[in-house]
Design an enzyme around this catalytic site. Structure first.
Site, PDB file in Angstrom:
ATOM      1  N   CYS A 157      -8.039 -51.174  25.968  1.00 31.40           N
ATOM      2  CA  CYS A 157      -7.580 -51.814  24.744  1.00 31.40           C
ATOM      3  C   CYS A 157      -7.097 -50.732  23.774  1.00 31.40           C
ATOM      4  O   CYS A 157      -7.744 -49.689  23.671  1.00 31.40           O
ATOM      5  CB  CYS A 157      -8.742 -52.596  24.146  1.00 31.40           C
ATOM      6  SG  CYS A 157      -8.344 -53.520  22.677  1.00 31.40           S
ATOM      7  N   PRO A 158      -5.977 -50.886  23.134  1.00 30.04           N
ATOM      8  CA  PRO A 158      -5.115 -52.056  23.023  1.00 30.04           C
ATOM      9  C   PRO A 158      -3.886 -52.005  23.932  1.00 30.04           C
ATOM     10  O   PRO A 158      -2.935 -52.747  23.719  1.00 30.04           O
ATOM     11  CB  PRO A 158      -4.690 -52.010  21.560  1.00 30.04           C
ATOM     12  CG  PRO A 158      -4.497 -50.540  21.309  1.00 30.04           C
ATOM     13  CD  PRO A 158      -5.618 -49.876  22.112  1.00 30.04           C
TER      14      PRO A 158
END
Length: 84
Positions: free
Chosen positions: A21-22
């Site tokens: 993430c992200p």
């Protein structure tokens, strides 16, 4: 990996497995921006945060999350690009 693409037609596939993430979300945004309205992106991810991120992105962007499924620890998403 299970072959699930037969059940959900798509125009472009994005393999974001093993990205933290992200990055799955950022790469999905980039891919969708280059697609035509109505086309479907099949996104594969292994980051559990992608479940929240992709749903929220669809809500905020107006794109349609047509399906979301989990197979063997992988998260699969089918996003249709909207005209917004």
């Amino acid at each position: 990996m299970t072959d699930v693409s037969v059940d959900h037609p798509f125009d472009q596939q994005l393999d974001a497995r093993e990205l933290a993430c992200p990055l799955p979300l950022l790469k999905a945004k980039q891919a969708i921006s280059g697609m035509q309205v109505g086309q479907v992106l099949w996104l594969l991810a292994t980051d559990a945060g992608s479940q929240r991120d992709i749903r929220r992105y669809a809500e905020l962007s107006g794109h349609i999350l047509e399906a979301s499924e989990t197979f063997d620890g992988e998260f699969h998403y089918w996003l249709r690009k909207s005209g917004d």
